[in-house]
Design a protein around this motif. Structure first.
Motif, mmCIF file in Angstrom:
data_model
loop_
_atom_site.group_PDB
_atom_site.id
_atom_site.type_symbol
_atom_site.label_atom_id
_atom_site.label_comp_id
_atom_site.label_asym_id
_atom_site.label_seq_id
_atom_site.Cartn_x
_atom_site.Cartn_y
_atom_site.Cartn_z
ATOM 1 N N VAL A 195 0.875 -1.184 0.000
ATOM 2 C CA VAL A 195 0.000 0.000 0.000
ATOM 3 C C VAL A 195 0.907 1.228 0.000
ATOM 4 C CG1 VAL A 195 -1.663 1.308 1.358
ATOM 5 C CG2 VAL A 195 -1.846 -1.184 1.233
ATOM 6 N N ILE A 196 0.631 2.198 -0.858
ATOM 7 C CA ILE A 196 1.462 3.407 -0.950
ATOM 8 C C ILE A 196 0.634 4.612 -0.496
ATOM 9 C CG2 ILE A 196 2.685 4.969 -2.532
ATOM 10 C CD1 ILE A 196 4.171 2.398 -2.418
ATOM 11 N N ASP A 197 1.239 5.414 0.393
ATOM 12 C CA ASP A 197 0.583 6.669 0.802
ATOM 13 C C ASP A 197 1.470 7.823 0.351
ATOM 14 O OD1 ASP A 197 -0.376 8.222 3.992
ATOM 15 O OD2 ASP A 197 -0.412 8.901 1.902
ATOM 16 N N PRO A 198 1.072 8.548 -0.705
ATOM 17 C CA PRO A 198 1.914 9.623 -1.253
ATOM 18 C C PRO A 198 2.288 10.696 -0.225
ATOM 19 C CG PRO A 198 0.093 9.154 -2.731
ATOM 20 C CD PRO A 198 -0.170 8.389 -1.466
ATOM 21 N N THR A 199 1.474 10.812 0.844
ATOM 22 C CA THR A 199 1.776 11.839 1.863
ATOM 23 C C THR A 199 3.169 11.615 2.458
ATOM 24 O OG1 THR A 199 -0.541 11.543 2.451
ATOM 25 C CG2 THR A 199 0.737 13.038 3.832
ATOM 26 N N THR A 200 3.563 10.339 2.519
ATOM 27 C CA THR A 200 4.844 10.029 3.190
ATOM 28 C C THR A 200 6.035 10.439 2.328
ATOM 29 O OG1 THR A 200 4.879 7.872 2.155
ATOM 30 C CG2 THR A 200 3.806 8.015 4.309
ATOM 31 N N PHE A 201 5.807 10.820 1.064
ATOM 32 C CA PHE A 201 6.940 11.271 0.227
ATOM 33 C C PHE A 201 7.312 12.714 0.548
ATOM 34 C CE2 PHE A 201 7.060 7.540 -2.014
ATOM 35 C CZ PHE A 201 5.966 7.272 -2.814
ATOM 36 N N LEU A 202 6.405 13.415 1.221
ATOM 37 C CA LEU A 202 6.629 14.859 1.392
ATOM 38 C C LEU A 202 7.514 15.132 2.606
ATOM 39 C CD1 LEU A 202 3.028 16.122 0.500
ATOM 40 C CD2 LEU A 202 5.001 15.786 -0.989
ATOM 41 N N PRO A 203 8.375 16.143 2.515
ATOM 42 C CA PRO A 203 9.267 16.462 3.658
ATOM 43 C C PRO A 203 8.450 17.023 4.825
ATOM 44 C CG PRO A 203 9.455 18.139 1.961
ATOM 45 C CD PRO A 203 8.565 17.074 1.397
ATOM 46 N N SER A 204 9.070 17.077 5.999
ATOM 47 C CA SER A 204 8.317 17.597 7.153
ATOM 48 C C SER A 204 8.196 19.121 7.034
ATOM 49 C CB SER A 204 9.026 17.221 8.458
ATOM 50 O OG SER A 204 10.414 17.482 8.312
ATOM 51 N N GLY A 205 9.284 19.764 6.588
ATOM 52 C CA GLY A 205 9.226 21.227 6.409
ATOM 53 C C GLY A 205 8.478 21.515 5.125
ATOM 54 N N LEU A 206 7.448 22.314 5.184
ATOM 55 C CA LEU A 206 6.579 22.468 4.005
ATOM 56 C C LEU A 206 6.829 23.771 3.250
ATOM 57 C CD1 LEU A 206 3.325 20.799 5.364
ATOM 58 C CD2 LEU A 206 5.072 19.854 3.830
ATOM 59 N N GLY A 207 8.005 24.370 3.463
ATOM 60 C CA GLY A 207 8.326 25.577 2.680
ATOM 61 C C GLY A 207 8.596 25.182 1.243
ATOM 62 N N TYR A 208 8.166 26.027 0.284
ATOM 63 C CA TYR A 208 8.350 25.670 -1.126
ATOM 64 C C TYR A 208 8.612 26.895 -1.978
ATOM 65 C CZ TYR A 208 3.466 27.279 -1.427
ATOM 66 O OH TYR A 208 2.316 28.039 -1.346
ATOM 67 N N TRP A 209 9.182 26.653 -3.179
ATOM 68 C CA TRP A 209 9.256 27.693 -4.209
ATOM 69 C C TRP A 209 8.180 27.359 -5.228
ATOM 70 C CZ3 TRP A 209 14.171 25.223 -3.080
ATOM 71 C CH2 TRP A 209 15.024 26.036 -2.292
ATOM 72 N N THR A 210 7.592 28.382 -5.879
ATOM 73 C CA THR A 210 6.585 28.111 -6.898
ATOM 74 C C THR A 210 6.782 29.041 -8.082
ATOM 75 O OG1 THR A 210 4.200 27.931 -7.366
ATOM 76 C CG2 THR A 210 4.867 29.687 -5.829
ATOM 77 N N TYR A 211 6.517 28.504 -9.293
ATOM 78 C CA TYR A 211 6.616 29.338 -10.506
ATOM 79 C C TYR A 211 5.789 28.684 -11.605
ATOM 80 C CZ TYR A 211 9.792 25.961 -12.742
ATOM 81 O OH TYR A 211 10.324 24.822 -13.318
ATOM 82 N N LEU A 212 5.492 29.439 -12.642
ATOM 83 C CA LEU A 212 4.702 28.914 -13.759
ATOM 84 C C LEU A 212 5.665 28.320 -14.792
ATOM 85 C CD1 LEU A 212 2.090 31.807 -14.143
ATOM 86 C CD2 LEU A 212 1.889 29.654 -12.855
ATOM 87 N N GLY A 213 5.521 27.028 -15.064
ATOM 88 C CA GLY A 213 6.458 26.383 -15.976
ATOM 89 C C GLY A 213 5.779 25.354 -16.861
ATOM 90 N N SER A 214 6.526 24.279 -17.130
ATOM 91 C CA SER A 214 6.061 23.301 -18.132
ATOM 92 C C SER A 214 6.366 21.880 -17.682
ATOM 93 C CB SER A 214 6.817 23.552 -19.456
ATOM 94 O OG SER A 214 8.169 23.088 -19.324
ATOM 95 N N LEU A 215 5.873 20.919 -18.479
ATOM 96 C CA LEU A 215 6.344 19.544 -18.331
ATOM 97 C C LEU A 215 7.835 19.568 -18.671
ATOM 98 C CD1 LEU A 215 3.500 17.693 -20.260
ATOM 99 C CD2 LEU A 215 3.770 17.888 -17.786
ATOM 100 N N THR A 216 8.653 18.835 -17.915
ATOM 101 C CA THR A 216 10.110 18.902 -18.154
ATOM 102 C C THR A 216 10.550 17.913 -19.235
ATOM 103 O OG1 THR A 216 10.607 17.165 -16.562
ATOM 104 C CG2 THR A 216 10.484 19.445 -15.722
ATOM 105 N N THR A 217 9.593 17.126 -19.709
ATOM 106 C CA THR A 217 9.931 16.187 -20.783
ATOM 107 C C THR A 217 8.880 16.374 -21.886
ATOM 108 O OG1 THR A 217 8.512 14.466 -19.854
ATOM 109 C CG2 THR A 217 10.802 14.481 -19.125
ATOM 110 N N PRO A 218 9.200 15.965 -23.095
ATOM 111 C CA PRO A 218 8.206 16.089 -24.166
ATOM 112 C C PRO A 218 6.869 15.508 -23.751
ATOM 113 C CG PRO A 218 10.310 15.473 -25.093
ATOM 114 C CD PRO A 218 10.481 15.452 -23.600
ATOM 115 N N PRO A 219 5.778 16.150 -24.150
ATOM 116 C CA PRO A 219 5.649 17.263 -25.112
ATOM 117 C C PRO A 219 5.889 18.658 -24.525
ATOM 118 C CG PRO A 219 3.489 16.490 -24.427
ATOM 119 C CD PRO A 219 4.486 15.577 -23.760
#
Ligand SMILES: CC#CCOc1ccc(CNS(N)(=O)=O)cc1
Ligand SMILES: [Zn+2]
Length: 231
Positions: free
Chosen positions: A183-207
Motif C-alpha cells: 500500500v502506498i501513501d503519497p503523503t509520506t513522500f513529502l518532507p516535514s518542512g513544508l516551505g516551497y518555491w513556486t513558478y509557472l512552468g512546463s512539463l520537463t519532458t516532451p511534449p
C-alpha cells in the motif's frame, strides 16, 4: 541530423533539439529552471492561502519503466491539492515518477543556486475544477500542478521509496510494468518542512506543455545511494 525517433538526453535527441518535434519545448516558460534563492520573492498571499493536500493510501498500483525512470500511475479521485498558488481550484493526483542521475551528485531536474540533488520526485496533479480530463488540463496554463521533492543521499533509507524501488528488478526494460504489492501513501513522500518555491512552468519532458504550476519543496527527503542507483 534528423531527430532520432525517440526523444532522450543525448546530443542528437536531447533537450536542445526537442523543439523540432515538440514546439512547446521552445516556449517562454520551460521547466526545469535553476531556482535562484536570492531573487525568489516571498509572496505574503501564498502564506495566507496555505497549500493543503490530502491523499488516500492506494494498493494495486502499477509501476512502469518509462525508459527515463519509473512512473506510478496513481489516479486518485479522492485526492485534493489546493491553496497556495492554486487559487480556488482543486487538483487531483494522476501519477508520480522520479528523475535521477548516473551518480548521487546529479539527477534532479531543478537546481537550487546551481546545485543539483541526487534525484527528484514529481507528483503530477490536474485541475479537476476547470477541466474534464488530464489530457484536456495539459492544454491549459493552469492545467497541472506538480509537487517536486528533492532526494538527498544519506544513511537512512526511505521506507515508502523502498516499496517502489524493490519492484524495479521486475521492470528492467522500457515499457515493462508490474504491480506494487504494498500500500502506498503519497503523503509520506513529502518532507516535514513544508516551505516551497513556486513558478509557472512546463512539463520537463516532451511534449513540454506549458501547463504546470510548479511547487518545489525546499527541504529534500533522504534516501540511500542504493535507492537512487539501479543495477
Ligand atoms: C500533454 C501530455 C502528456 C503526457 O503526460 C506527461 C505527464 C508528465 C510528464 C513529465 N513531466 S514532469 N517531469 O514535468 O512531471 C510528461 C508527460
Ligand atoms: Zn518529472
Amino acid at each position: 541530423r534528423v531527430m532520432a525517433a525517440e526523444w532522450g538526453y543525448s546530443p542528437t535527441n536531447g533537450p536542445d533539439v526537442w523543439a523540432r518535434l515538440f514546439p512547446q519545448a521552445g516556449g517562454a516558460r520551460q521547466s526545469p529552471v535553476d531556482i535562484c534563492t536570492s531573487i525568489a520573492s516571498s509572496d505574503s498571499n501564498l502564506e495566507m492561502k496555505k497549500l493543503t493536500f490530502a491523499y488516500e493510501s492506494q494498493s494495486d498500483l502499477r509501476i512502469l519503466n518509462t525508459g527515463h525512470g519509473w512512473k506510478v500511475e496513481a489516479p486518485q479521485s479522492g485526492s485534493r491539492l489546493e491553496g497556495g498558488p492554486l487559487g480556488e481550484d482543486i487538483y487531483q493526483l494522476e501519477q508520480f515518477h522520479c528523475h535521477w542521475g548516473e551518480t548521487s551528485a546529479e539527477g534532479s531536474e531543478h537546481t537550487v543556486d546551481g546545485r543539483a540533488y541526487a534525484g527528484e520526485l514529481h507528483l503530477v496533479h490536474w485541475n479537476t475544477t476547470k477541466y474534464q480530463s488530464f489530457a484536456e488540463a495539459a492544454q491549459h496554463p493552469d492545467g497541472l500542478a506538480v509537487l517536486g521533492v528533492f532526494f538527498d543521499v544519506g544513511n537512512e533509507s526511505n521506507d515508502e521509496i523502498e516499496k517502489i524501488v524493490s519492484t524495479l528488478s521486475e521492470i528492467k526494460f522500457k515499457g515493462q510494468f508490474t504491480d506494487i504489492p504494498d500500500v502506498i501513501d503519497p503523503t509520506t513522500f513529502l518532507p516535514s518542512g513544508l516551505g516551497y518555491w513556486t513558478y509557472l512552468g512546463s512539463l520537463t519532458t516532451p511534449p513540454c506543455n506549458e501547463c504546470v504550476i510548479w511547487i518545489v519543496y525546499k527541504e529534500p527527503i533522504t534516501v540511500t545511494e542504493e535507492q537512487v542507483t539501479y543495477h
